[in-house]
Motif scaffolding. Sequence first.
Motif, PDB file in Angstrom:
ATOM      1  N   GLY A 190      48.225  29.322  44.936  1.00 48.28           N
ATOM      2  CA  GLY A 190      46.932  29.757  44.424  1.00 48.28           C
ATOM      3  C   GLY A 190      45.813  29.574  45.431  1.00 48.28           C
ATOM      4  N   LEU A 191      45.849  28.476  46.181  1.00 47.73           N
ATOM      5  CA  LEU A 191      44.845  28.265  47.217  1.00 47.73           C
ATOM      6  C   LEU A 191      44.924  29.333  48.300  1.00 47.73           C
ATOM      7  CD1 LEU A 191      45.029  24.381  47.623  1.00 47.73           C
ATOM      8  CD2 LEU A 191      43.140  25.713  46.629  1.00 47.73           C
ATOM      9  N   ARG A 192      46.130  29.774  48.572  1.00 46.48           N
ATOM     10  CA  ARG A 192      46.318  30.770  49.635  1.00 46.48           C
ATOM     11  C   ARG A 192      45.963  32.181  49.174  1.00 46.48           C
ATOM     12  NH1 ARG A 192      46.191  33.988  52.810  1.00 46.48           N
ATOM     13  NH2 ARG A 192      47.554  34.456  54.588  1.00 46.48           N
ATOM     14  N   HIS A 193      46.329  32.547  47.950  1.00 46.99           N
ATOM     15  CA  HIS A 193      46.176  33.938  47.525  1.00 46.99           C
ATOM     16  C   HIS A 193      45.388  34.112  46.227  1.00 46.99           C
ATOM     17  CE1 HIS A 193      49.009  35.218  50.608  1.00 46.99           C
ATOM     18  NE2 HIS A 193      49.888  34.334  50.175  1.00 46.99           N
ATOM     19  N   GLY A 194      44.938  33.003  45.636  1.00 44.71           N
ATOM     20  CA  GLY A 194      44.276  33.098  44.342  1.00 44.71           C
ATOM     21  C   GLY A 194      43.005  33.925  44.348  1.00 44.71           C
ATOM     22  N   LEU A 195      42.191  33.816  45.409  1.00 42.02           N
ATOM     23  CA  LEU A 195      40.941  34.566  45.461  1.00 42.02           C
ATOM     24  C   LEU A 195      41.204  36.064  45.440  1.00 42.02           C
ATOM     25  CD1 LEU A 195      37.895  34.709  45.748  1.00 42.02           C
ATOM     26  CD2 LEU A 195      38.176  34.515  48.237  1.00 42.02           C
ATOM     27  N   GLN A 196      42.166  36.512  46.251  1.00 42.64           N
ATOM     28  CA  GLN A 196      42.490  37.931  46.264  1.00 42.64           C
ATOM     29  C   GLN A 196      42.988  38.406  44.903  1.00 42.64           C
ATOM     30  OE1 GLN A 196      43.512  35.538  48.430  1.00 42.64           O
ATOM     31  NE2 GLN A 196      44.222  36.449  50.364  1.00 42.64           N
ATOM     32  N   CYS A 197      43.792  37.561  44.234  1.00 45.84           N
ATOM     33  CA  CYS A 197      44.283  37.918  42.899  1.00 45.84           C
ATOM     34  C   CYS A 197      43.128  38.063  41.921  1.00 45.84           C
ATOM     35  CB  CYS A 197      45.270  36.867  42.398  1.00 45.84           C
ATOM     36  SG  CYS A 197      46.825  36.788  43.317  1.00 45.84           S
ATOM     37  N   ALA A 198      42.161  37.145  42.003  1.00 44.55           N
ATOM     38  CA  ALA A 198      41.004  37.201  41.113  1.00 44.55           C
ATOM     39  C   ALA A 198      40.173  38.452  41.364  1.00 44.55           C
ATOM     40  CB  ALA A 198      40.147  35.946  41.293  1.00 44.55           C
ATOM     41  N   VAL A 199      39.993  38.808  42.626  1.00 37.64           N
ATOM     42  CA  VAL A 199      39.245  40.018  42.967  1.00 37.64           C
ATOM     43  C   VAL A 199      39.971  41.250  42.431  1.00 37.64           C
ATOM     44  CG1 VAL A 199      38.470  41.478  44.864  1.00 37.64           C
ATOM     45  CG2 VAL A 199      38.139  38.998  44.984  1.00 37.64           C
ATOM     46  N   PHE A 200      41.288  41.264  42.584  1.00 36.73           N
ATOM     47  CA  PHE A 200      42.088  42.386  42.086  1.00 36.73           C
ATOM     48  C   PHE A 200      41.892  42.574  40.586  1.00 36.73           C
ATOM     49  CE2 PHE A 200      46.076  43.847  40.138  1.00 36.73           C
ATOM     50  CZ  PHE A 200      46.277  45.054  40.806  1.00 36.73           C
ATOM     51  N   ASN A 201      42.028  41.492  39.824  1.00 36.05           N
ATOM     52  CA  ASN A 201      41.895  41.593  38.370  1.00 36.05           C
ATOM     53  C   ASN A 201      40.464  41.917  37.946  1.00 36.05           C
ATOM     54  OD1 ASN A 201      44.572  41.242  37.666  1.00 36.05           O
ATOM     55  ND2 ASN A 201      44.417  39.027  37.453  1.00 36.05           N
ATOM     56  N   THR A 202      39.474  41.420  38.688  1.00 34.41           N
ATOM     57  CA  THR A 202      38.085  41.766  38.394  1.00 34.41           C
ATOM     58  C   THR A 202      37.846  43.251  38.605  1.00 34.41           C
ATOM     59  OG1 THR A 202      37.327  39.548  39.016  1.00 34.41           O
ATOM     60  CG2 THR A 202      35.687  41.304  39.000  1.00 34.41           C
ATOM     61  N   TRP A 203      38.392  43.779  39.680  1.00 39.06           N
ATOM     62  CA  TRP A 203      38.271  45.210  39.961  1.00 39.06           C
ATOM     63  C   TRP A 203      38.820  46.019  38.784  1.00 39.06           C
ATOM     64  CZ3 TRP A 203      37.137  48.025  44.718  1.00 39.06           C
ATOM     65  CH2 TRP A 203      37.398  49.397  44.626  1.00 39.06           C
ATOM     66  N   ILE A 204      39.991  45.620  38.272  1.00 37.62           N
ATOM     67  CA  ILE A 204      40.608  46.352  37.174  1.00 37.62           C
ATOM     68  C   ILE A 204      39.732  46.293  35.932  1.00 37.62           C
ATOM     69  CG2 ILE A 204      42.579  46.392  35.596  1.00 37.62           C
ATOM     70  CD1 ILE A 204      44.314  45.463  37.901  1.00 37.62           C
ATOM     71  N   ILE A 225      48.334  50.621  36.332  1.00 42.30           N
ATOM     72  CA  ILE A 225      47.834  49.457  35.609  1.00 42.30           C
ATOM     73  C   ILE A 225      46.358  49.642  35.277  1.00 42.30           C
ATOM     74  CG2 ILE A 225      47.283  48.208  37.745  1.00 42.30           C
ATOM     75  CD1 ILE A 225      48.091  45.612  36.340  1.00 42.30           C
ATOM     76  N   ASN A 226      45.958  49.295  34.042  1.00 35.06           N
ATOM     77  CA  ASN A 226      44.552  49.403  33.666  1.00 35.06           C
ATOM     78  C   ASN A 226      44.042  48.184  32.911  1.00 35.06           C
ATOM     79  OD1 ASN A 226      46.066  49.939  31.408  1.00 35.06           O
ATOM     80  ND2 ASN A 226      45.018  51.843  30.860  1.00 35.06           N
ATOM     81  N   ARG A 227      44.777  47.076  33.001  1.00 33.16           N
ATOM     82  CA  ARG A 227      44.345  45.782  32.502  1.00 33.16           C
ATOM     83  C   ARG A 227      44.800  44.731  33.515  1.00 33.16           C
ATOM     84  NH1 ARG A 227      42.250  48.778  29.459  1.00 33.16           N
ATOM     85  NH2 ARG A 227      41.916  48.601  27.203  1.00 33.16           N
ATOM     86  N   PRO A 228      44.183  43.551  33.542  1.00 33.25           N
ATOM     87  CA  PRO A 228      44.554  42.531  34.530  1.00 33.25           C
ATOM     88  C   PRO A 228      46.049  42.212  34.521  1.00 33.25           C
ATOM     89  CG  PRO A 228      42.523  41.904  33.441  1.00 33.25           C
ATOM     90  CD  PRO A 228      43.026  43.117  32.716  1.00 33.25           C
ATOM     91  N   LEU A 229      46.581  41.932  35.696  1.00 32.53           N
ATOM     92  CA  LEU A 229      47.981  41.536  35.867  1.00 32.53           C
ATOM     93  C   LEU A 229      48.075  40.019  35.755  1.00 32.53           C
ATOM     94  CD1 LEU A 229      50.939  41.970  36.676  1.00 32.53           C
ATOM     95  CD2 LEU A 229      50.199  42.068  39.070  1.00 32.53           C
ATOM     96  N   ARG A 280      41.142  50.515  36.671  1.00 31.47           N
ATOM     97  CA  ARG A 280      42.313  50.928  37.450  1.00 31.47           C
ATOM     98  C   ARG A 280      42.429  50.022  38.666  1.00 31.47           C
ATOM     99  NH1 ARG A 280      40.683  53.370  42.031  1.00 31.47           N
ATOM    100  NH2 ARG A 280      38.545  54.166  42.107  1.00 31.47           N
ATOM    101  N   ALA A 281      43.585  50.064  39.310  1.00 32.20           N
ATOM    102  CA  ALA A 281      43.802  49.233  40.490  1.00 32.20           C
ATOM    103  C   ALA A 281      43.215  49.886  41.731  1.00 32.20           C
ATOM    104  CB  ALA A 281      45.297  49.003  40.698  1.00 32.20           C
ATOM    105  N   PRO A 282      42.704  49.086  42.685  1.00 32.03           N
ATOM    106  CA  PRO A 282      42.252  49.663  43.952  1.00 32.03           C
ATOM    107  C   PRO A 282      43.429  50.202  44.735  1.00 32.03           C
ATOM    108  CG  PRO A 282      42.266  47.270  44.080  1.00 32.03           C
ATOM    109  CD  PRO A 282      42.545  47.628  42.656  1.00 32.03           C
ATOM    110  N   ARG A 283      43.253  51.358  45.313  1.00 26.90           N
ATOM    111  CA  ARG A 283      44.284  52.010  46.130  1.00 26.90           C
ATOM    112  C   ARG A 283      45.587  52.174  45.343  1.00 26.90           C
ATOM    113  NH1 ARG A 283      44.258  49.613  52.166  1.00 26.90           N
ATOM    114  NH2 ARG A 283      45.295  51.610  52.519  1.00 26.90           N
ATOM    115  N   ASP A 284      45.424  52.488  44.066  1.00 18.76           N
ATOM    116  CA  ASP A 284      46.579  52.687  43.196  1.00 18.76           C
ATOM    117  C   ASP A 284      47.356  53.916  43.667  1.00 18.76           C
ATOM    118  OD1 ASP A 284      48.334  53.268  41.086  1.00 18.76           O
ATOM    119  OD2 ASP A 284      46.971  52.414  39.620  1.00 18.76           O
TER     120      ASP A 284
END
Length: 339
Positions: A298-312, A229-233, A317-321
């Motif tokens: 979203g309250l439980r996992h939204g922050l991690q999702c946002a960090v993931f997409n920001t990284w991309i 993946i090379n664009r936000p999910l 690319r995805a972290p630890r792809d």
Amino acid sequence: MAFMPREPIPETPRTVPLDDAPDRGVLVLAYGHRRYRRQARSLGLSLQRHSPGVHRTLVTDNVRCAAAQAYHAVIPVDAGQSDDCRLKLSLDTFAPYARTLYLDADALAVRPIEPIFDLFDNSDVGVVGRDIPSSQEEPWYGNVAAMCRVAGKEWLPKCNSGLLLIQATEVARLAFARARQLADQYSELGLHTFRGGIADEPLLAMALAEQGIHAQDLTAVASATPIGINRPLRVNTLAGTCTFTKQGLKVEPALLHFAADYSSDYRLAGSHYRRERLALYLTQRLGLPDRAARVAAGLRHGLQCAVFNTWIRVAGRAPRDPSGIFRAAKQRQQQPEVS
């Protein structure tokens, strides 16, 4: 107003004899570590939501697990199965339908899957991927030219076995029987190990090639993994949307296959899977309204999702792809021998 699951879940799933089974349905394996049964439950709930009319069968070593309640039928297997992919080579013996759609447990349906049955051509075994030539130098579980020689072909159907459409035909049975035979020669074939054991994909590829079965390029619409993946999910299982770009290709699959590394519990790249899994559980099992389930997940996992997409966005690319899984093996192969 009480909100209830969209489809009643059978309290005691049963094994369906082949003669009584519908013409088509979904087959899922979940055995060994309990995470596979958790994944199978989430997949079952997503199928229940988007394709309630499609029959579902679970193959498991724990017929009383919570996952079984999301399936119409259960086929038991003995405990202590190998943690590698060996059992997938016997899918033809489990398949209870004339047309069986096998799905890996760590997938999620994000919209109705009925059209997938009609996307494939008339091949006895439908696989998603692309054919690779014997001249390909980059290893794929091993030397491609050597595998082509075993198959007696100039090509192999390089496939992701997370989705297979298996017809109840003699050709399909011959292909799986041949793959099981090749599994006994795994080390002699020089193939890379997987989870400390065998990988099913190169064995199936050789067996399918022998039968003249090609891979079909349906990744963009049928089933796709975030590997490469090379664009936000962007995925919302409750709303039925999923889109992302991998290796420059925009995909909108009906099934999002998280390819194990992404769905494991402690990887940032699995945050979208965990969010969608929780939202499904809250709606399909606890009966919460979609909006409330979405907010809670979203309250439980939204922050991690946002960090993931920001990284991309930043890194491209995805972290630890895990898409470079064979890079080390390739480097070892290219190193000169030490005399």
